[in-house]
Design a protein around this motif. Structure first.
Motif, mmCIF file in Angstrom:
data_model
loop_
_atom_site.group_PDB
_atom_site.id
_atom_site.type_symbol
_atom_site.label_atom_id
_atom_site.label_comp_id
_atom_site.label_asym_id
_atom_site.label_seq_id
_atom_site.Cartn_x
_atom_site.Cartn_y
_atom_site.Cartn_z
ATOM 1 N N LEU A 130 0.827 -1.214 0.000
ATOM 2 C CA LEU A 130 0.000 0.000 0.000
ATOM 3 C C LEU A 130 0.860 1.262 0.000
ATOM 4 C CD1 LEU A 130 -2.953 -0.984 2.349
ATOM 5 C CD2 LEU A 130 -3.061 -0.505 -0.107
ATOM 6 N N ARG A 131 1.959 1.258 0.744
ATOM 7 C CA ARG A 131 2.857 2.419 0.752
ATOM 8 C C ARG A 131 3.433 2.666 -0.640
ATOM 9 N NH1 ARG A 131 6.089 1.268 6.364
ATOM 10 N NH2 ARG A 131 4.420 1.959 7.729
ATOM 11 N N ALA A 132 3.859 1.600 -1.292
ATOM 12 C CA ALA A 132 4.400 1.740 -2.650
ATOM 13 C C ALA A 132 3.319 2.242 -3.601
ATOM 14 C CB ALA A 132 4.963 0.402 -3.132
ATOM 15 N N SER A 133 2.094 1.775 -3.427
ATOM 16 C CA SER A 133 0.978 2.224 -4.267
ATOM 17 C C SER A 133 0.722 3.707 -4.074
ATOM 18 C CB SER A 133 -0.299 1.436 -3.932
ATOM 19 O OG SER A 133 -0.121 0.066 -4.167
ATOM 20 N N LYS A 151 -9.765 8.280 -6.746
ATOM 21 C CA LYS A 151 -10.740 9.095 -7.467
ATOM 22 C C LYS A 151 -10.759 8.790 -8.956
ATOM 23 C CE LYS A 151 -10.723 13.166 -4.497
ATOM 24 N NZ LYS A 151 -10.419 14.603 -4.430
ATOM 25 N N ASP A 152 -9.593 8.516 -9.529
ATOM 26 C CA ASP A 152 -9.473 8.338 -10.973
ATOM 27 C C ASP A 152 -8.997 6.933 -11.310
ATOM 28 O OD1 ASP A 152 -10.073 11.125 -11.431
ATOM 29 O OD2 ASP A 152 -8.012 11.572 -10.809
ATOM 30 N N GLU A 153 -9.119 6.604 -12.580
ATOM 31 C CA GLU A 153 -8.643 5.309 -13.071
ATOM 32 C C GLU A 153 -7.129 5.209 -12.874
ATOM 33 O OE1 GLU A 153 -8.697 2.949 -17.292
ATOM 34 O OE2 GLU A 153 -10.452 4.154 -16.758
ATOM 35 N N VAL A 154 -6.657 3.995 -12.580
ATOM 36 C CA VAL A 154 -5.238 3.759 -12.309
ATOM 37 C C VAL A 154 -4.646 2.905 -13.428
ATOM 38 C CG1 VAL A 154 -3.627 2.695 -10.663
ATOM 39 C CG2 VAL A 154 -5.668 3.874 -9.816
ATOM 40 N N ASP A 155 -3.440 3.241 -13.847
ATOM 41 C CA ASP A 155 -2.704 2.448 -14.838
ATOM 42 C C ASP A 155 -2.163 1.214 -14.111
ATOM 43 O OD1 ASP A 155 -0.934 1.320 -16.645
ATOM 44 O OD2 ASP A 155 0.226 3.155 -16.955
ATOM 45 N N LEU A 156 -2.927 0.113 -14.152
ATOM 46 C CA LEU A 156 -2.582 -1.070 -13.370
ATOM 47 C C LEU A 156 -1.251 -1.711 -13.751
ATOM 48 C CD1 LEU A 156 -6.047 -2.791 -12.812
ATOM 49 C CD2 LEU A 156 -4.835 -1.152 -11.372
ATOM 50 N N PRO A 157 -0.935 -1.883 -15.043
ATOM 51 C CA PRO A 157 0.378 -2.472 -15.356
ATOM 52 C C PRO A 157 1.543 -1.658 -14.791
ATOM 53 C CG PRO A 157 -1.046 -2.575 -17.274
ATOM 54 C CD PRO A 157 -1.754 -1.730 -16.244
ATOM 55 N N SER A 158 1.452 -0.333 -14.883
ATOM 56 C CA SER A 158 2.521 0.514 -14.333
ATOM 57 C C SER A 158 2.574 0.408 -12.812
ATOM 58 C CB SER A 158 2.316 1.971 -14.734
ATOM 59 O OG SER A 158 2.442 2.117 -16.130
ATOM 60 N N LEU A 159 1.409 0.364 -12.181
ATOM 61 C CA LEU A 159 1.363 0.247 -10.719
ATOM 62 C C LEU A 159 1.956 -1.089 -10.281
ATOM 63 C CD1 LEU A 159 0.557 1.208 -7.909
ATOM 64 C CD2 LEU A 159 -1.747 0.282 -8.349
ATOM 65 N N GLN A 160 1.594 -2.161 -10.955
ATOM 66 C CA GLN A 160 2.104 -3.482 -10.599
ATOM 67 C C GLN A 160 3.618 -3.543 -10.751
ATOM 68 O OE1 GLN A 160 -2.085 -5.624 -11.756
ATOM 69 N NE2 GLN A 160 -0.393 -5.992 -13.099
ATOM 70 N N PHE A 173 -3.395 -6.195 -9.305
ATOM 71 C CA PHE A 173 -4.476 -5.336 -8.826
ATOM 72 C C PHE A 173 -5.680 -5.523 -9.746
ATOM 73 C CE2 PHE A 173 -0.732 -3.218 -7.147
ATOM 74 C CZ PHE A 173 -1.138 -2.852 -5.876
ATOM 75 N N THR A 174 -6.853 -5.405 -9.162
ATOM 76 C CA THR A 174 -8.090 -5.441 -9.920
ATOM 77 C C THR A 174 -8.766 -4.092 -9.722
ATOM 78 O OG1 THR A 174 -8.304 -7.794 -9.473
ATOM 79 C CG2 THR A 174 -10.278 -6.656 -10.234
ATOM 80 N N GLN A 175 -9.312 -3.568 -10.794
ATOM 81 C CA GLN A 175 -9.928 -2.244 -10.722
ATOM 82 C C GLN A 175 -11.398 -2.363 -11.106
ATOM 83 O OE1 GLN A 175 -8.286 2.013 -11.973
ATOM 84 N NE2 GLN A 175 -8.159 0.571 -13.613
#
Length: 178
Positions: A130-133, A151-160, A173-175
């Motif tokens: 969660l801290r890294a996120s 609030k906004d859509e997240v770029d999941l591949p970049s976040l992962q 992650f699942t959005q």
């Protein structure tokens, strides 16, 4: 565990249908197994976590379910590896009777159950993820133990990728929109 990881929703629905319990109960069952709970019914009334969750009739159906039994065996084997890693490989204080989780918090393990030790390890990993996120997603409005609301859509591949680089954990992650 591979079947569960590949499609959690389908796996939970399958177990719910096979066992006559709700999908929500299946999710709690799998989490309890992951944290070291046992698939046993207590004769003396000192009920375990899963027995308290499901009650005795459902617990008997769960005990007979081969998928749940196989999942439990795989989780126990994985948990042994995790505990060994933290106790003997990661412990920087050689000779000490403690484990340090991913957030640097120390737990003295003498007298602590394997489930308590695993909980300490998993909570540290979740907090670190969660801290890294939070470093990458600026619009998080609510944190949960295993996710967050943004609030906004997240770029999941970049976040992962970011989480893997920072924490060493490869997570998915699942959005979904509320």
């Amino acid at each position: 565990m591979d079947e569960y990881a590949s499609d959690k929703g389908a796996f939970r629905h399958k177990l719910a249908a096979e066992s006559g319990i709700s999908v929500r109960q299946v999710k709690k069952l799998l989490a309890a197994l992951s944290y070291g709970a046992k698939l046993s019914i207590s004769p003396g009334g000192d009920r375990g976590a899963i027995e308290k969750l499901l009650g005795v009739p459902a617990m008997k159906r769960i005990q007979a379910n081969q998928t749940v039994r196989a999942f439990g065996r795989e989780v126990r084997a994985a948990n042994k590896v995790i505990l060994h890693d933290f106790r003997f490989k990661r412990n920087k204080r050689k000779g000490s009777n403690c484990i340090v989780n991913d957030t640097g918090r120390l737990l003295r393990i003498e007298g602590e159950s394997a489930a308590t030790q695993l909980s300490h390890i998993m909570q540290g990993a979740e907090a670190n993820i969660l801290r890294a996120s939070m470093q990458m997603v600026p619009n998080i409005v609510l944190l949960a133990h295993d996710g967050f609301i943004a609030k906004d859509e997240v770029d999941l591949p970049s976040l992962q990728e970011h989480v893997a680089q920072i924490t060493g954990h490869c997570v998915t992650f699942t959005q979904f929109q509320l």
